[in-house]
Design a protein around this motif. Structure first.
Motif, PDB file in Angstrom:
ATOM      1  N   ASN A   1       0.828  -1.212   0.000  1.00 41.91           N
ATOM      2  CA  ASN A   1       0.000   0.000   0.000  1.00 41.91           C
ATOM      3  C   ASN A   1       0.863   1.264   0.000  1.00 41.91           C
ATOM      4  O   ASN A   1       0.595   2.223   0.728  1.00 41.91           O
ATOM      5  CB  ASN A   1      -0.949   0.025   1.207  1.00 41.91           C
TER       6      ASN A   1
ATOM      7  N   HIS B   1      -7.526   0.240   0.398  1.00 44.07           N
ATOM      8  CA  HIS B   1      -7.334  -0.925   1.264  1.00 44.07           C
ATOM      9  C   HIS B   1      -7.887  -0.713   2.668  1.00 44.07           C
ATOM     10  O   HIS B   1      -8.505  -1.606   3.246  1.00 44.07           O
ATOM     11  CB  HIS B   1      -5.847  -1.294   1.317  1.00 44.07           C
ATOM     12  N   HIS B   2      -7.632   0.455   3.226  1.00 50.44           N
ATOM     13  CA  HIS B   2      -8.184   0.812   4.529  1.00 50.44           C
ATOM     14  C   HIS B   2      -7.845   2.265   4.819  1.00 50.44           C
ATOM     15  O   HIS B   2      -6.923   2.827   4.230  1.00 50.44           O
ATOM     16  CB  HIS B   2      -7.638  -0.092   5.654  1.00 50.44           C
TER      17      HIS B   2
ATOM     18  N   LYS C   1      -3.144  -7.474   6.951  1.00 53.26           N
ATOM     19  CA  LYS C   1      -2.361  -7.818   5.762  1.00 53.26           C
ATOM     20  C   LYS C   1      -0.867  -7.590   6.011  1.00 53.26           C
ATOM     21  O   LYS C   1      -0.014  -8.338   5.508  1.00 53.26           O
ATOM     22  CB  LYS C   1      -2.825  -6.993   4.566  1.00 53.26           C
TER      23      LYS C   1
END
Length: 374
Positions: A205, A214-215, A227
């Motif tokens: 990321n 992703h978050h 992750k």
């Protein structure tokens, strides 16, 4: 052009101006904001930095337009992590500074942090009436494509400064996994650490993306590190770190995949600081103060309780000449870094310790004999 209704939806917080991009934080608002800033902060030289959001660059252009109308000089740091921006702003080269970012905001947000000389943050409430009464306004027909400003390249000088304190080329080999959270910090960490053959960096990321696919880049949320922990175990890395969106706060994960409480990491940093600067003064915010104050005493340091506010911590660091201070959100400040926060300096302190002791990070934390309440 209309301003956000400041009575109905207040976008002025104690730690910055934050609101919905294009709805609350409009171009008209940004234009009037700089006029208000120029009345609050005397002088002509302003440092500006932005995060990676597209709208932040648009707002920068509007600030430049207002500055040109007021005959002010703009020094543009570009898309920059907040720690490097702070470091530059502590050098006393500018009359004021503006960081264009909502700081920890979700996608679709925008905002500003504003500083006087030497990185002292302003009182945001003081801008309200000035903005509301400002008659100057942004004209969409004004040309914003050829505005003049001084373009800065700060990363090299910042990295050279950090390297005054460390010699990583003489360390043992380390493998580190970094979760950039699709903010700015990951790509800057990768650029910096890739210069050292002894540090093998694996990233996830890393590319900035304002939609945060992703978050949300909040390293304090455990699920955001799932992750990262999976990657750490897959790579059998020595440790992992997770960064916030502006790259100035971080959370460590040990080699077993355990997320380290920032207060516990701060206790380890106190131990390190006590060896580098025996008897020095250190600080911690009120949420940390009881347990960390005891640790500071144990290590022969002078512990000082600080307000849980960046604005006040930032001032206290210099007023009290603290060698080190921390916040419970994983932000760590150092006099070695001109009293600004530095996640890179933090990481290097930890790696230097692991190199000297030949221990794993989990061992170093265990050796502190911390209570679970810290």
């Amino acid at each position: 052009m209309s301003l956000p209704d400041l009575k109905k939806q207040d976008i002025f917080y104690s730690d910055g101006i934050k609101g919905i991009a294009r709805t609350q934080i409009t171009k008209s608002f940004a234009y009037k904001l700089f006029y208000a800033i120029s009345k609050t902060i005397p002088g002509d030289k302003f440092l500006i930095g932005t995060d990676f959001r597209n709208y932040s660059k648009e707002l920068f252009n509007i600030i430049c337009l207002a500055a040109s109308h007021l005959h002010k000089e703009i020094y543009y740091a570009g898309e920059i992590s907040y720690d490097i921006f702070q470091f530059q702003n502590t050098l006393g080269l500018y009359d004021g500074a503006i960081f264009i970012s909502p700081q920890h905001g979700d996608a679709g947000w925008s905002g500003f942090k504003i500083f006087k000389r030497d990185n002292f943050e302003i009182e945001y409430e003081s801008l309200k009436s000035l903005i509301a009464s400002e008659v100057a306004d942004y004209n969409p027909n004004d040309e914003v494509s050829n505005l003049f400003y001084h373009k800065l390249n700060l990363e090299k000088d910042y990295f050279l400064h950090i390297m005054k304190f460390f010699d990583p080329n003489n360390w043992k080999d380390f493998k580190i996994v970094i979760n950039g959270g699709n903010g700015l910090g990951g790509i800057i960490f990768k650029k910096f650490l890739s210069q050292f053959t002894k540090v093998n960096v694996i990233t996830i990321n890393t590319e900035p993306n304002e939609q945060f696919p992703h978050h949300i880049p909040n390293p304090l949320v455990p699920n955001n590190s799932l992750k990262l922990i999976e990657k750490l175990r897959e790579e059998r890395a020595d440790l992992a770190i997770s960064l916030d969106q502006d790259g100035n706060s971080l959370v460590f994960i040990d080699e077993t995949g355990i997320i380290i409480n920032p207060n516990h990491l701060s206790a380890l940093l106190l131990k390190i600081i006590s060896k580098k600067y025996p008897g020095s003064k250190v600080g911690f915010d009120l949420k940390q103060s009881i347990g960390l104050n005891k640790k500071a005493e144990e290590y022969g340091l002078v512990g000082i309780k600080l307000s849980s506010s960046f604005k006040l911590i930032n001032r206290s660091l210099r007023d009290l000449e603290l060698k080190y201070a921390s916040e419970s959100n994983g932000t760590y400040y150092y006099s070695d870094c001109n009293f600004s926060s530095s996640p890179i300096y933090t990481l290097f302190l930890i790696l230097e310790l692991l190199n000297e002791t030949n221990n794993k990070l989990s061992q170093e934390i265990s050796n502190l004999n911390l209570s679970t309440s810290l």
